[in-house]
Enzyme design. Structure first.
Site, mmCIF file in Angstrom:
data_model
loop_
_atom_site.group_PDB
_atom_site.id
_atom_site.type_symbol
_atom_site.label_atom_id
_atom_site.label_comp_id
_atom_site.label_asym_id
_atom_site.label_seq_id
_atom_site.Cartn_x
_atom_site.Cartn_y
_atom_site.Cartn_z
ATOM 1 N N HIS A 26 64.760 81.570 -10.350
ATOM 2 C CA HIS A 26 65.205 81.026 -9.059
ATOM 3 C C HIS A 26 66.290 81.845 -8.370
ATOM 4 O O HIS A 26 66.723 81.491 -7.275
ATOM 5 C CB HIS A 26 65.692 79.577 -9.214
ATOM 6 C CG HIS A 26 66.969 79.466 -9.985
ATOM 7 N ND1 HIS A 26 67.012 79.379 -11.339
ATOM 8 C CD2 HIS A 26 68.252 79.437 -9.572
ATOM 9 C CE1 HIS A 26 68.259 79.280 -11.750
ATOM 10 N NE2 HIS A 26 69.041 79.326 -10.699
HETATM 11 C C1 UD1 Z 1 71.464 76.468 -6.469
HETATM 12 C C2 UD1 Z 1 72.751 77.205 -6.801
HETATM 13 C C3 UD1 Z 1 72.539 78.147 -7.984
HETATM 14 C C4 UD1 Z 1 71.940 77.395 -9.165
HETATM 15 C C5 UD1 Z 1 70.676 76.659 -8.727
HETATM 16 C C6 UD1 Z 1 70.193 75.840 -9.886
HETATM 17 C C7 UD1 Z 1 74.288 77.792 -4.972
HETATM 18 C C8 UD1 Z 1 74.732 78.884 -4.082
HETATM 19 N N1 UD1 Z 1 73.189 78.034 -5.681
HETATM 20 O O1 UD1 Z 1 70.509 77.414 -6.037
HETATM 21 O O2 UD1 Z 1 73.782 78.684 -8.379
HETATM 22 O O3 UD1 Z 1 71.654 78.321 -10.180
HETATM 23 O O4 UD1 Z 1 70.984 75.789 -7.624
HETATM 24 O O5 UD1 Z 1 68.957 75.259 -9.697
HETATM 25 O O6 UD1 Z 1 74.911 76.772 -5.028
HETATM 26 N N2 UD1 Z 1 65.239 72.583 -2.562
HETATM 27 C C9 UD1 Z 1 64.339 71.551 -2.610
HETATM 28 N N3 UD1 Z 1 64.716 70.414 -3.276
HETATM 29 C C10 UD1 Z 1 65.945 70.237 -3.831
HETATM 30 C C11 UD1 Z 1 66.853 71.305 -3.756
HETATM 31 C C12 UD1 Z 1 66.490 72.467 -3.118
HETATM 32 O O7 UD1 Z 1 63.226 71.651 -2.121
HETATM 33 O O8 UD1 Z 1 66.215 69.170 -4.404
HETATM 34 C C13 UD1 Z 1 64.824 73.849 -1.894
HETATM 35 C C14 UD1 Z 1 65.281 73.905 -0.442
HETATM 36 O O9 UD1 Z 1 64.291 74.493 0.314
HETATM 37 C C15 UD1 Z 1 66.466 74.841 -0.498
HETATM 38 C C16 UD1 Z 1 66.137 75.756 -1.665
HETATM 39 O O10 UD1 Z 1 65.411 74.955 -2.576
HETATM 40 O O11 UD1 Z 1 66.664 75.545 0.691
HETATM 41 C C17 UD1 Z 1 67.368 76.307 -2.340
HETATM 42 O O12 UD1 Z 1 68.297 75.281 -2.687
HETATM 43 P P1 UD1 Z 1 69.889 75.590 -2.768
HETATM 44 O O13 UD1 Z 1 70.613 74.431 -3.309
HETATM 45 O O14 UD1 Z 1 70.378 76.159 -1.466
HETATM 46 O O15 UD1 Z 1 69.958 76.797 -3.765
HETATM 47 P P2 UD1 Z 1 69.268 76.999 -5.169
HETATM 48 O O16 UD1 Z 1 68.401 78.179 -5.076
HETATM 49 O O17 UD1 Z 1 68.702 75.707 -5.623
HETATM 50 N N1 UDP Z 2 66.292 72.638 -16.634
HETATM 51 C C1 UDP Z 2 65.576 71.426 -16.652
HETATM 52 N N2 UDP Z 2 64.309 71.398 -16.140
HETATM 53 C C2 UDP Z 2 63.693 72.506 -15.654
HETATM 54 C C3 UDP Z 2 64.423 73.732 -15.632
HETATM 55 C C4 UDP Z 2 65.719 73.746 -16.116
HETATM 56 O O1 UDP Z 2 66.091 70.412 -17.127
HETATM 57 O O2 UDP Z 2 62.541 72.402 -15.236
HETATM 58 C C5 UDP Z 2 67.667 72.645 -17.161
HETATM 59 C C6 UDP Z 2 67.973 73.722 -18.189
HETATM 60 O O3 UDP Z 2 67.591 73.314 -19.491
HETATM 61 C C7 UDP Z 2 69.476 73.841 -18.046
HETATM 62 C C8 UDP Z 2 69.678 73.668 -16.555
HETATM 63 O O4 UDP Z 2 68.525 72.979 -16.082
HETATM 64 O O5 UDP Z 2 70.112 72.776 -18.734
HETATM 65 C C9 UDP Z 2 69.803 75.005 -15.887
HETATM 66 O O6 UDP Z 2 69.704 74.867 -14.525
HETATM 67 P P1 UDP Z 2 69.222 76.026 -13.554
HETATM 68 O O7 UDP Z 2 68.433 77.037 -14.291
HETATM 69 O O8 UDP Z 2 68.621 75.353 -12.393
HETATM 70 O O9 UDP Z 2 70.599 76.654 -13.048
HETATM 71 P P2 UDP Z 2 71.569 77.790 -13.624
HETATM 72 O O10 UDP Z 2 71.879 77.463 -15.035
HETATM 73 O O11 UDP Z 2 70.884 79.093 -13.438
HETATM 74 O O12 UDP Z 2 72.755 77.696 -12.721
#
Ligand code: UD1
Ligand code: UDP
Length: 368
Positions: A204
């Protein structure tokens, strides 16, 4: 001492749940605020159930947006909450935009901030999380770190020694507390998977998924690896959107055996990776979880803010170049299991009570 705990995105929930439970056990008053940065049920609600966390007392519903929009929305809403609730301490976890936004707001209102997972550095300023970590740590009065490298990073930045508290890795508290319960998950049966007969993929990071050529290059090698071992892909919504927009992926998707799934809940996902032969990922948290369980992990990034997972754990850094990913995955699959490497100190399932000890000592000093 009245505490305001903040969560916003998926990786926050497993870091906050153990602390909520530990504060409750000591009878310390607390409020739980969810900014709503992540909002889909499978990115948010399911974690409250799986981690047995109470529903948030305050839900802000900020949703998605650009960095500035999202950070600003959290700041505006959180300021109102702080003015109304007047907490003695704001607790933030991890490195997402909600973490940054709430630490800025609290600091400007002279409310002390505690940061759980402080001191991690990738030294890559193109990563949004690196900016979030740097600013949050600079503003926090209580810095709760998972590993010695984090302490050292903070010291080098001039952080006063009395702010740094090494308490261990709180994600591992959630993992340890949930491992038995996760055995009840039907995820392997639902997808027809045999223990150790598949690999897990998560992707991601914007640097991997936002550019079409980079994403296609990574997926191409993943499909190639899946000819040797089926790959189960928990697909983040950001990545799902990007893949849908690439017509060339449809053809590529026919190669090998990559099963693309919606994001899974905590217990299902724990069951899945704990039974996998290998994890391929750019997730921060999964690097740590696989280290704890000694499952080979190939990290699809050029750097990591979690170097102990490389030096002490089962993680290797492959970068984002397809040839290097292929080589690292082959080495992990064909070589001996990671075996005797050790679990880092204080990754023992008891980090949350140690954090509450730090808070109690801090509060006694402050009120004396
Ligand atoms: C965010 C965090 C990242 C973390 C990741 C974990 C920041 C800058 N980034 O990234 O550090 O590793 O979460 O998962 O805070 N979206 C949905 N449904 C949701 C949430 C998001 O569809 O419930 C989609 C939206 O189109 C959104 C995109 O995902 O624009 C990205 O979501 P966003 O929270 O901006 O960043 P992440 O890539 O999720
Ligand atoms: N995770 C989860 N379901 C999924 C993918 C990840 O429960 O389908 C959990 C994973 O085990 C870990 C956390 O989400 O505990 C990590 O989140 P993510 O990878 O979104 O963010 P990051 O750690 O990169 O910030």
């Amino acid at each position: 001492m009245r505490i305001l705990n903040v969560v916003g995105a998926r990786p926050n929930f497993m870091k906050m749940a153990p602390l909520v439970h530990a504060l409750n056990a000591r009878g310390i008053p607390q409020l739980l605020l969810h900014t709503g940065q992540h909002y889909d049920d499978n990115m948010s609600k399911v974690f409250f159930e799986d981690l047995r966390m109470p529903k948030p007392d305050i839900y802000m519903g900020v949703g998605s947006g650009s960095h500035a929009e999202q950070t600003a929305k959290v700041m505006v809403g959180f300021e109102q909450v702080c003015l109304k609730e007047k907490p003695d301490l704001v607790v933030v976890v991890g490195d997402v935009n909600s973490t940054l936004a709430c630490s800025i707001v609290a600091s400007k209102l002279w409310i002390p901030v505690a940061h759980v997972e402080a001191g991690l550095r990738s030294f890559d300023w193109k990563m949004p999380e690196e900016i979030n970590r740097l600013v949050t740590d600079r503003l926090s009065e209580i810095l709760l770190t998972p590993s010695p490298d984090a302490d050292e990073n903070l010291r080098k930045e001039g952080t006063p020694e009395d702010r740094i508290h090494r308490v261990g890795n709180i994600m591992i508290d959630s993992l340890v507390a949930s491992l038995e319960r996760a055995k009840g998950s039907s995820v392997l049966d639902r997808f027809g998977l045999a223990p150790k007969g598949f690999g897990v993929l998560t992707l991601h990071r914007p640097s991997n998924v936002d550019d079409e050529k980079t994403l296609l290059g990574i997926m191409d090698v993943i499909h190639e690896i899946s000819e040797q071992l089926p790959i189960v892909f928990s697909c983040h919504p950001r990545t799902a959107q990007r893949l849908k927009a690439i017509p060339a992926y449809e053809r590529l998707a026919k190669k090998g055996d990559v099963r693309v799934l919606e994001p899974l809940g905590y217990l299902d996902f724990l069951r899945l990776y704990s039974q996998s032969r290998i994890a391929l990922t750019d997730s921060g948290g999964l690097q740590e979880e696989t280290t704890f369980l000694q499952i080979p992990c190939v990290t699809i990034r050029e750097n990591t803010e979690r170097p102990v997972t490389l030096t002490e754990g089962s993680n290797v850094l492959a970068g984002c170049d397809p040839a290097r990913i292929r080589k690292a995955a082959r080495a992990a699959l064909d070589g001996p299991p990671p075996g005797a490497k050790r679990v880092p100190d204080l990754w023992d399932g008891h980090t949350a009570p140690r954090i509450v000890d730090v808070f109690e000592t801090w509060w006694r000093k402050r009120s004396s």
